[in-house]
Design a protein around this motif. Structure first.
Motif, PDB file in Angstrom:
ATOM      1  N   TRP A   1       0.820  -1.208   0.000  1.00 44.00           N
ATOM      2  CA  TRP A   1       0.000   0.000   0.000  1.00 44.00           C
ATOM      3  C   TRP A   1       0.857   1.262   0.000  1.00 44.00           C
ATOM      4  O   TRP A   1       0.541   2.239  -0.676  1.00 44.00           O
ATOM      5  CB  TRP A   1      -0.923  -0.004   1.224  1.00 44.00           C
ATOM      6  CG  TRP A   1      -2.022  -1.010   1.161  1.00 44.00           C
ATOM      7  CD1 TRP A   1      -2.248  -2.035   2.032  1.00 44.00           C
ATOM      8  CD2 TRP A   1      -3.064  -1.104   0.185  1.00 44.00           C
ATOM      9  NE1 TRP A   1      -3.352  -2.761   1.657  1.00 44.00           N
ATOM     10  CE2 TRP A   1      -3.874  -2.205   0.526  1.00 44.00           C
ATOM     11  CE3 TRP A   1      -3.393  -0.360  -0.948  1.00 44.00           C
ATOM     12  CZ2 TRP A   1      -4.992  -2.586  -0.213  1.00 44.00           C
ATOM     13  CZ3 TRP A   1      -4.492  -0.735  -1.694  1.00 44.00           C
ATOM     14  CH2 TRP A   1      -5.280  -1.828  -1.330  1.00 44.00           C
ATOM     15  N   ARG A   2       1.966   1.255   0.759  1.00 45.96           N
ATOM     16  CA  ARG A   2       2.801   2.454   0.810  1.00 45.96           C
ATOM     17  C   ARG A   2       3.376   2.778  -0.568  1.00 45.96           C
ATOM     18  O   ARG A   2       3.580   3.939  -0.910  1.00 45.96           O
ATOM     19  CB  ARG A   2       3.920   2.296   1.841  1.00 45.96           C
ATOM     20  CG  ARG A   2       3.447   2.436   3.279  1.00 45.96           C
ATOM     21  CD  ARG A   2       4.604   2.473   4.257  1.00 45.96           C
ATOM     22  NE  ARG A   2       4.156   2.680   5.625  1.00 45.96           N
ATOM     23  CZ  ARG A   2       3.783   1.720   6.445  1.00 45.96           C
ATOM     24  NH1 ARG A   2       3.813   0.458   6.031  1.00 45.96           N
ATOM     25  NH2 ARG A   2       3.391   1.989   7.679  1.00 45.96           N
TER      26      ARG A   2
ATOM     27  N   THR B   1      -0.962  -4.608   4.693  1.00 47.16           N
ATOM     28  CA  THR B   1       0.198  -3.988   4.051  1.00 47.16           C
ATOM     29  C   THR B   1       0.166  -3.977   2.535  1.00 47.16           C
ATOM     30  O   THR B   1       0.944  -3.255   1.923  1.00 47.16           O
ATOM     31  CB  THR B   1       1.491  -4.708   4.484  1.00 47.16           C
ATOM     32  OG1 THR B   1       1.377  -6.104   4.148  1.00 47.16           O
ATOM     33  CG2 THR B   1       1.715  -4.568   5.981  1.00 47.16           C
TER      34      THR B   1
ATOM     35  N   GLN C   1      -0.347   5.144   7.192  1.00 43.45           N
ATOM     36  CA  GLN C   1       0.704   4.841   6.232  1.00 43.45           C
ATOM     37  C   GLN C   1       1.731   5.961   6.094  1.00 43.45           C
ATOM     38  O   GLN C   1       2.832   5.732   5.593  1.00 43.45           O
ATOM     39  CB  GLN C   1       0.095   4.540   4.860  1.00 43.45           C
ATOM     40  CG  GLN C   1      -0.757   3.276   4.845  1.00 43.45           C
ATOM     41  CD  GLN C   1      -1.416   3.026   3.500  1.00 43.45           C
ATOM     42  OE1 GLN C   1      -1.407   3.875   2.610  1.00 43.45           O
ATOM     43  NE2 GLN C   1      -2.004   1.866   3.344  1.00 43.45           N
TER      44      GLN C   1
ATOM     45  N   THR D   1       1.441   8.545   4.118  1.00 46.33           N
ATOM     46  CA  THR D   1       1.517   8.873   2.689  1.00 46.33           C
ATOM     47  C   THR D   1       0.857  10.224   2.424  1.00 46.33           C
ATOM     48  O   THR D   1       0.135  10.750   3.281  1.00 46.33           O
ATOM     49  CB  THR D   1       0.851   7.765   1.861  1.00 46.33           C
ATOM     50  OG1 THR D   1      -0.437   7.439   2.432  1.00 46.33           O
ATOM     51  CG2 THR D   1       1.704   6.505   1.857  1.00 46.33           C
TER      52      THR D   1
ATOM     53  N   HIS E   1       0.389   4.060  -2.649  1.00 46.77           N
ATOM     54  CA  HIS E   1      -0.074   5.362  -2.192  1.00 46.77           C
ATOM     55  C   HIS E   1       1.060   6.377  -2.063  1.00 46.77           C
ATOM     56  O   HIS E   1       0.870   7.418  -1.435  1.00 46.77           O
ATOM     57  CB  HIS E   1      -0.763   5.206  -0.823  1.00 46.77           C
ATOM     58  CG  HIS E   1      -2.023   4.403  -0.870  1.00 46.77           C
ATOM     59  ND1 HIS E   1      -2.574   3.814   0.259  1.00 46.77           N
ATOM     60  CD2 HIS E   1      -2.842   4.081  -1.906  1.00 46.77           C
ATOM     61  CE1 HIS E   1      -3.678   3.170  -0.085  1.00 46.77           C
ATOM     62  NE2 HIS E   1      -3.866   3.309  -1.387  1.00 46.77           N
ATOM     63  N   ARG E   2       2.182   6.106  -2.689  1.00 42.51           N
ATOM     64  CA  ARG E   2       3.340   6.991  -2.486  1.00 42.51           C
ATOM     65  C   ARG E   2       3.065   8.409  -2.961  1.00 42.51           C
ATOM     66  O   ARG E   2       3.681   9.367  -2.469  1.00 42.51           O
ATOM     67  CB  ARG E   2       4.576   6.426  -3.199  1.00 42.51           C
ATOM     68  CG  ARG E   2       4.447   6.302  -4.715  1.00 42.51           C
ATOM     69  CD  ARG E   2       5.634   5.559  -5.304  1.00 42.51           C
ATOM     70  NE  ARG E   2       5.562   5.407  -6.746  1.00 42.51           N
ATOM     71  CZ  ARG E   2       4.869   4.475  -7.375  1.00 42.51           C
ATOM     72  NH1 ARG E   2       4.168   3.601  -6.675  1.00 42.51           N
ATOM     73  NH2 ARG E   2       4.854   4.411  -8.696  1.00 42.51           N
TER      74      ARG E   2
ATOM     75  N   THR F   1      -4.380   7.220   5.505  1.00 40.15           N
ATOM     76  CA  THR F   1      -3.286   8.144   5.174  1.00 40.15           C
ATOM     77  C   THR F   1      -2.399   8.406   6.388  1.00 40.15           C
ATOM     78  O   THR F   1      -1.175   8.416   6.288  1.00 40.15           O
ATOM     79  CB  THR F   1      -3.859   9.465   4.630  1.00 40.15           C
ATOM     80  OG1 THR F   1      -4.560   9.207   3.413  1.00 40.15           O
ATOM     81  CG2 THR F   1      -2.752  10.473   4.364  1.00 40.15           C
TER      82      THR F   1
END
Length: 283
Positions: A91-92, A240, A145, A147, A95-96, A142
């Motif tokens: 996800w990170r 994750t 994470q 992000t 969603h970077r 958000t």
């Protein structure tokens, strides 16, 4: 019954790529050490690639193919490696740059899907979420994470998927644990609005909504959220990562689990009663 690990499709595809690279080396009559020398890297790297422990970069694949005299296979192998890479996406990483792009990708996938079967044990599916509920949930994600915050744009993209409930050619079969109705994922007003929205969309011909009561006798334990698209792809959501399952055997497992979960669910008036009870508990 048991289901395979949702990451096993990605690992299986990675190992299949490793086998293809190993065959290239063997066809060229090279040992692992000889290939490593030609590639200019440590033999341990060759070993990791051949075991499927790491996914080779584009440049690694081109170097490997050149060492084996198989430059003509490089492009195909690179395309395969990129497909493998997309099967297991943290996800990170997704969603970077924020969450909007991922929501737009989901929009495209739903646009292409005729029948989508969805099971959830944590939150309602995105296409059934209200803007207020989606905003609360996405702010939590958000923050967790770390992000970029583009929640406003992401919510708009997520809620846009609801249009497929009202267009022909799309069918949604949704199963939710009763816990989804009870978790205070958003504030009471947003939760109340979300639950009332579920009641409002239940009569739609495009939607079948079943609720698995707390009191149901389990034949399948609560699982991670998953979406089965036209029996060709299953998308599994873990803490994750987003995992795309494409192996027919594993898709069949998710379809089997969905069938069993559906037997435990209640529908119609019984489902509405559970939703109304959750609303009353917020008063």
């Amino acid at each position: 019954m048991t289901t395979a690990s949702p990451s096993s499709s990605a690992q299986g595809a990675r190992e299949a790529l490793a086998v293809r690279l190993s065959h290239l080396r063997k066809d060229a009559g090279l040992t692992g050490k000889e290939l490593s020398a030609r590639c200019g890297w440590h033999p341990a790297k060759t070993t990791r690639i051949q075991k499927g422990a790491v996914l080779p970069a584009d440049a690694d694949i081109r170097t490997w193919c050149a060492a084996c005299g198989a430059d003509d296979q490089a492009d195909d192998l690179i395309a395969t490696a990129r497909a493998v890479d997309s099967m297991y996406m943290e996800w990170r990483r997704l969603h970077r740059n924020g969450m909007r792009q991922v929501q737009e990708d989901w929009y495209t996938l739903h646009q292409q899907t005729r029948v989508c079967r969805v099971y959830l044990s944590n939150v309602p599916p995105g296409f059934l979420q209200t803007p207020a509920f989606a905003t609360a949930l996405m702010h939590q994600i958000t923050t967790f994470q770390g992000t970029p915050d583009d929640v406003t744009e992401a919510v708009a993209a997520r809620v846009a998927r609801s249009r497929f409930l009202y267009e022909g050619g799309h069918r949604f079969v949704v199963l939710m644990e009763e816990s989804v109705l009870r978790y205070r994922t958003a504030d009471p007003d947003a939760m109340r609005g979300q639950l009332r929205h579920l009641l409002a969309v239940m009569p739609l011909a495009s939607l079948s909504l079943g609720i698995i009561p707390f009191t149901a006798q389990r034949t399948v334990w609560p699982l991670e959220a998953f979406y089965v698209h036209d029996d060709t792809t299953a998308v599994v959501e873990t803490l994750t990562a987003e995992i795309k399952v494409t192996q027919p055997r594993e898709i069949a497992d998710y379809a089997k689990a969905f069938t069993e979960l559906a037997k435990m669910a209640v529908y119609g008036d019984a489902a509405r009663a559970l939703i109304q009870a959750a609303i009353d508990a917020l008063e």
